[in-house]
Design an enzyme around this catalytic site. Structure first.
Site, PDB file in Angstrom:
ATOM      1  N   GLY A   1       0.800  -1.211   0.000  1.00 21.97           N
ATOM      2  CA  GLY A   1       0.000   0.000   0.000  1.00 21.97           C
ATOM      3  C   GLY A   1       0.832   1.259   0.000  1.00 21.97           C
TER       4      GLY A   1
ATOM      5  N   GLU B   1      -5.467  -8.164  -6.593  1.00 24.10           N
ATOM      6  CA  GLU B   1      -5.074  -8.059  -5.185  1.00 24.10           C
ATOM      7  C   GLU B   1      -3.906  -7.096  -5.070  1.00 24.10           C
ATOM      8  OE1 GLU B   1      -3.696 -10.856  -1.403  1.00 24.10           O
ATOM      9  OE2 GLU B   1      -4.111 -11.762  -3.354  1.00 24.10           O
ATOM     10  N   LEU B   2      -4.059  -6.031  -4.303  1.00 17.82           N
ATOM     11  CA  LEU B   2      -3.086  -4.950  -4.232  1.00 17.82           C
ATOM     12  C   LEU B   2      -1.701  -5.447  -3.846  1.00 17.82           C
ATOM     13  CD1 LEU B   2      -2.581  -1.866  -4.365  1.00 17.82           C
ATOM     14  CD2 LEU B   2      -3.140  -1.780  -1.918  1.00 17.82           C
ATOM     15  N   ASP B   3      -0.703  -5.119  -4.688  1.00 15.46           N
ATOM     16  CA  ASP B   3       0.716  -5.408  -4.410  1.00 15.46           C
ATOM     17  C   ASP B   3       0.966  -6.881  -4.118  1.00 15.46           C
ATOM     18  OD1 ASP B   3       1.347  -2.720  -4.754  1.00 15.46           O
ATOM     19  OD2 ASP B   3       1.048  -2.249  -2.638  1.00 15.46           O
ATOM     20  N   ALA B   4       0.201  -7.763  -4.729  1.00 15.68           N
ATOM     21  CA  ALA B   4       0.345  -9.200  -4.462  1.00 15.68           C
ATOM     22  C   ALA B   4       0.576 -10.009  -5.726  1.00 15.68           C
ATOM     23  CB  ALA B   4      -0.889  -9.725  -3.732  1.00 15.68           C
TER      24      ALA B   4
END
Length: 295
Positions: free
Chosen positions: A212, A237-240
């Site tokens: 994030g 999926e954020l930053d995944a």
């Protein structure tokens, strides 16, 4: 656009992943030898946990008696025999990859990529730069590249029209890579899926730590001794997303957040450039949430 590389250095690059099976290497190399192809570089990996086999083969283009489209057509039969799940692609190292860059206000990654592409260090043609702020317009114009400013409203719920404009502009170039070069907007799930395997992000943290926003501030608050950056594919999926490349630098108790940001920017430049190069050279194979990178 054809990249001017010496004929003797031009390669047709095969990247392939398939269920592991006896004889797969022999079948691929026999196929190449069957038309007189000479392999200049080869990498192999058999993953026991997933049961998958991965390979990258760089064939000297001068030893292939037909063009790349014909080579693709001929290989299709072998790929089908290896199983319906087989994932493969063939690239021409003599062709620069088409790239579109998405930016916000921070220009260090943009400046680095434009410099590498202009100097020929990066096998890429930057087709356009799109920014949600106009700050990096002049830097882009200095390299003779179109810049498109698309304002984003403050309300996240009202950003869909702006993302649709971005999508239309990007798709108009049919790029091999869409690079989020510190583009400080979260792509909607639909765009992540539409650009799956092509959208590349640089996150200013050694993921999976400090996902994030404001990761350097998070790292400072935790008193970490290592900071880093991560180049990864973008997923809903954020930053995944699957990780392509990472690197770190050591910090200590005397470093401020500003110090961490300054050092981190150096890592971000290098990590993003490496990740983009490996992607364009067909060195990155994705399987689930993981990657195999033949460097």
């Amino acid at each position: 656009m054809v990249w001017t590389v010496p004929a003797e250095d031009r390669r047709f690059v095969l990247s392939l992943g398939c269920p592991d099976q006896t004889g797969v290497i022999a079948r691929i190399t026999s196929f190449i030898a069957g038309f007189g192809g000479s392999i200049a570089e080869a990498g192999y990996h058999s993953d026991d946990e997933s049961g998958w086999f991965f390979t990258r083969q760089a064939i000297k283009a001068s030893t292939v008696p037909f063009d790349l489209d014909t080579l693709r057509e001929r290989f299709t039969t072998l790929a089908a025999d290896l199983g319906p799940e087989t994932d493969w692609k063939l690239l021409d190292s003599g062709r620069r990859g088409r790239v579109v860059l998405l930016v916000s206000r921070d220009g260090h990654c943009l400046h680095d990529l434009l410099g590498r592409a202009t100097s020929g260090e990066l096998p890429a043609t930057v087709e356009a730069v799109i920014g949600n702020h106009p700050d990096l317009r002049e830097m882009t114009y200095a390299h003779g590249i179109p810049f498109h400013h698309i304002p984003f409203p403050a309300d996240p719920a009202a950003r869909e029209p702006a993302f649709e404009q971005v999508r239309a502009l990007v798709d108009g170039h049919d790029p091999d890579a869409v690079v989020l070069a510190r583009f400080m907007q979260v792509l909607p799930a639909g765009l992540c899926e539409h650009w799956a395997g092509r959208a590349i992000n640089i996150h200013h943290s050694f993921l999976p730590s400090f996902v994030g926003a404001r990761p350097y501030h998070q790292a400072f608050a935790r008193g970490v001794k290592l900071i880093g950056a991560t180049c990864h594919y973008v997923t809903p999926e954020l930053d995944a997303g699957p990780i392509i490349e990472q690197d770190v630098a050591r910090v200590d108790h005397a470093d401020t957040v500003r110090d961490m940001v300054r050092q981190g920017r150096d890592i971000e430049r290098v990590v993003l450039a490496r990740g983009l190069r490996w992607h364009l050279e067909g060195r990155v194979l994705v399987h689930g949430r993981r990657t195999v990178v033949f460097t």
